[in-house]
Design an enzyme around this catalytic site. Structure first.
Site: not given
Length: 281
Positions: A81, A106, A151, A180, A274
């Site tokens: 990612d 991540r 998150r 997000h 993103c």
């Protein structure tokens, strides 16, 4: 006596001014969906790294065509990612606040991005609290809009205040599909935003209505293709090409648009914004 005449013509769109942008991106050379950490991901469905790279390259080239200064961080094998560069931190006034990821898959991205910031002249601030960078922190009219709920921790907002000495507006996200802030709000220019009301709790929605009474309201259909996960320079917005209603709304406000297909990267839960971390010196 002549009857009073009323001009019923629609007012002309406000002229928009482009502001130079510097952004950080990461090629998706190792992109794959092999785990599930958001509702968009399904590891049972195969993904194409080659297609993801091709689609990412259209975004990269579109930024260059807009005159953006595009800088690149090297992708790292095993970090599927890392292409979603926005999550790597938040930069402002020459400072970089690093990311501390929620999911272990991540976590290594945080130090990788902080190393890059340090090597490129930023004063790096290592985070104490969980946050996913510009995925949940957006600069608007001098203030930092800060998401929490999925998150990013609310405690990280205090770190933002201490590091940047800016107003921080906490906004609670409530829809798991928009986990997000940059999936639920688009920054159009210094003063204007677009957003999806249903992505926020009542108090946050009321705060957005108060601050942005003339905001572009995006519907569920356009939001469902991550239409709000867009980025621009104040005059031109790069958006998901399937977000047709959003495109019309932007045109009515005087913004030019460039529609792109990042459908393969959408399968990982990300779109244009993103893949884009703004660098602010």
């Amino acid at each position: 006596m002549q009857p009073e005449m009323t001009d019923t013509r629609a007012s002309a769109p406000v002229p928009r001014t482009a502001v130079p942008k510097t952004v950080l991106m990461c090629r998706p050379d190792h992109f794959a969906v092999t785990y599930r950490i958001n509702p968009w991901m399904n590891p049972d469905l195969p993904t194409s790294t080659d297609l993801a790279v091709q689609q990412w390259e259209t975004l990269h080239q579109a930024y260059l065509a807009q005159g953006f200064d595009v800088q690149l961080i090297d992708p790292i094998a095993g970090l599927n990612d890392m292409v979603y560069a926005a999550n790597g931190g938040f930069t402002l006034d020459g400072h970089a606040y690093g990311a501390k990821f929620t999911y272990e898959e991540r976590v290594p991205e945080g130090p990788a991005y902080m190393r890059w910031f340090g090597e490129h002249g930023f004063e790096v601030h290592e985070p104490e609290h969980v946050n996913e960078g510009e995925g949940d922190f957006l600069l608007s009219n001098g203030a930092i809009l800060a998401g929490h709920g999925f998150r990013t921790s609310l405690e990280s907002h205090d770190e933002l205040r201490r590091i940047f000495d800016r107003e921080v507006v906490s906004l609670r996200l409530v829809d798991p599909s928009f986990y997000h802030l940059d999936t639920a709000i688009a920054i159009l220019d210094d003063a204007n935003i677009a957003y999806l009301p249903g992505a926020f709790d009542d108090a946050s929605r009321a705060e957005l209505e108060r601050r942005y009474p003339d905001a572009v309201i995006v519907d569920d259909q356009d939001a469902s293709v991550l239409g709000l996960n867009s980025f621009g320079d104040g005059a031109t917005m790069l958006i998901a090409q399937r977000a047709a209603g959003f495109e019309r709304s932007l045109a009515e406000r005087g913004y030019a648009t460039v529609g792109l297909d990042l459908s393969e990267l959408l399968r990982g839960g990300g779109g244009i914004k993103c893949c884009t971390l703004e660098l602010r010196r």
